[in-house]
Design an enzyme around this catalytic site. Structure first.
Site, PDB file in Angstrom:
ATOM      1  CG  ASN A   7      36.455  42.316  38.255  1.00  0.00           C
ATOM      2  OD1 ASN A   7      37.487  41.767  37.852  1.00  0.00           O
ATOM      3  ND2 ASN A   7      35.379  41.651  38.607  1.00  0.00           N
ATOM      4  NE  ARG A  88      36.938  39.604  41.902  1.00  0.00           N
ATOM      5  CZ  ARG A  88      35.761  39.041  41.751  1.00  0.00           C
ATOM      6  NH1 ARG A  88      34.810  39.690  41.125  1.00  0.00           N
ATOM      7  NH2 ARG A  88      35.530  37.847  42.219  1.00  0.00           N
ATOM      8  CG  HIS A 177      33.457  33.718  44.974  1.00  0.00           C
ATOM      9  ND1 HIS A 177      32.937  32.452  44.809  1.00  0.00           N
ATOM     10  CD2 HIS A 177      33.416  34.295  43.758  1.00  0.00           C
ATOM     11  CE1 HIS A 177      32.594  32.266  43.549  1.00  0.00           C
ATOM     12  NE2 HIS A 177      32.896  33.387  42.875  1.00  0.00           N
ATOM     13  NE  ARG A 236      35.073  28.335  37.126  1.00  0.00           N
ATOM     14  CZ  ARG A 236      34.880  29.489  37.777  1.00  0.00           C
ATOM     15  NH1 ARG A 236      34.255  29.511  38.933  1.00  0.00           N
ATOM     16  NH2 ARG A 236      35.343  30.608  37.268  1.00  0.00           N
ATOM     17  CD  GLU A 379      32.322  39.677  44.587  1.00  0.00           C
ATOM     18  OE1 GLU A 379      31.385  39.734  43.764  1.00  0.00           O
ATOM     19  OE2 GLU A 379      33.215  38.831  44.536  1.00  0.00           O
TER      20      GLU A 379
END
Ligand code: AMP
Length: 392
Positions: A7, A88, A177, A236, A379
């Site tokens: 990632n 990713r 996600h 956020r 993940e």
């Protein structure tokens, strides 16, 4: 077979090496401050973590050091043992509904999609090119945060804006996600012993999103064109009135980009509490009676409950609610507050079962109309699994 899951961020590179198909984690770690002063990296082997300083002018050096670590730690004898590297990628647009090989053509599409993912896709491309340079014989793959959500129907992914924004500029909901929502819904189906399920998967971490998943396919999700949609998150804002952007732009004499930065980095739990984006700090503030922390947490929980209720109706019922990611796996009080607000749907929290962190656990009572589970996400393993399947 050894498969590396990667990632890459603009100044970081996270990795996990798996033995597949055994799904055994061999080593993981992160390179930080790549291209900056004081760069360093840490590696974790068998639960033991070591941190080292290193000169990291670019992602190439990070990959070189990573491969050297694998040899020094006797995890591999030769680079050729790394058969696959899965990258990713945040934004795959409408081009990718599954993971693909990192061909030049596909990398080119990822680069072009930087237009709608300027913070994420360019870093992924840098990581892919560095991996290809250092480990050229490995099969390289692209695993998208968006592809799981490509099964959403048009009515759910379109925004009520001028239609040309969609045809000219690709403005629509993509969701993010996806690897996490896919992973936990697969695990939930295993737990429930069936595949024809209606699930509401709540990935609540620093970034947060909720998906409605029917029969293993995503039908709706809370993030949008970008990750700043849907739930209130660590920093956020999630869903807000779009007119706030031009209004604040005029009030504070800021550009649209500057306002957007504030909505991504200075809003959410941090913006309301004024204390922190981390739910642990907000929980501490609540214990000390901090009113803004109390408000931040109430808003945070309300938004999650709103989405669960909406997806319950959209799915026409629900076989299980799943909690995952940093807050979902660890915040006992946040899960309790959410489930208590869902009591009108027949959800019954079991406080003793809910007293758990970071492991698979049913957290509702046996007579709850909808069971809720904690399922830790992975993940990295999902990326490795897709990559392993593409090497065959
Ligand atoms: P993630 O983005 O999935 O890594 O989640 C990170 C977030 O999880 C942190 O910012 C915290 O808000 C939250 N978190 C992690 N551990 C705990 C904990 N023990 N209790 C409450 N929240 C936690």
């Amino acid at each position: 077979m050894k498969i590396l899951s990667v990632n890459a961020g603009s100044s970081s590179l996270k990795f996990t090496l798996f033995e597949m198909p055994e799904e055994k984690e061999l080593i993981s770690g992160v390179f930080e401050k790549i291209g900056l002063k004081d760069s360093f990296y840490s590696v974790k082997i068998s639960g033991e973590k070591t941190k080292k300083e290193a000169n990291l002018p670019s992602h190439n050096e990070a990959f070189e050091i990573l491969m050297k670590e694998l040899i020094d730690n006797k995890i591999i004898e030769d680079y050729s043992e790394i058969k696959g590297i899965g990258h990713r990628v945040a934004q795959g647009g409408a081009y990718f509904d599954k993971s693909v090989l990192a061909t030049d053509e596909n990398i080119d599409i990822v680069s072009k999609l930087s237009q709608i993912a300027p913070l994420h896709n360019p870093a992924a491309v840098v990581g892919i090119n560095a991996a290809k340079k250092v480990v050229p014989d490995a099969v390289q793959t692209l695993v998208f945060d968006t592809s799981f959500h490509q099964t959403m129907p048009e009515v759910n992914y379109m925004y009520a804006v001028p239609y040309e924004w969609y045809t000219k500029y690709n403005v629509r909901k993509y969701g993010f996600h996806g690897t996490s929502h896919k992973y936990v819904s697969m695990k939930a189906n295993e737990l429930l012993g069936k595949t024809d399920t209606k699930l509401i998967t709540c990935h609540i971490g620093n970034g947060a999103s909720i998906s409605a998943v029917a029969g293993g396919k995503c039908i709706d999700t809370s993030m949008g064109l970008t990750p700043n949609a849907g739930l209130m998150m660590g920093t956020r804002c999630g869903d807000i009135d779009a007119s706030i952007v031009s209004y604040i732009s005029e009030c504070e004499n800021l550009s649209a980009t500057e306002v957007n930065n504030k909505l991504n980095k200075e809003s959410g739990l941090l913006g309301i509490s004024g204390v922190s984006s981390d739910s642990r700090d907000v929980e501490d503030g609540i214990k000390n009676g901090d009113e803004r922390c109390i408000l931040a947490q109430s808003m945070y929980v309300k938004k999650i409950v709103d989405y669960i209720a909406s997806y319950y109706v959209e799915l026409g019922g629900c076989d299980a609610i799943i909690f995952t990611a940093g807050v979902g796996e660890n915040s006992i009080s946040t899960r309790a507050q959410i489930l208590e607000k869902l009591s009108c749907l027949g959800v019954k929290l079991d406080n003793e079962r809910n007293n758990v962190r970071g492991k698979v656990q049913l957290i509702t009572a046996d007579n709850s109309k909808i069971p809720a589970y904690v399922i830790p996400t992975n993940e990295e393993l999902m990326i490795a699994t897709d990559t392993y399947n593409l090497t065959k």
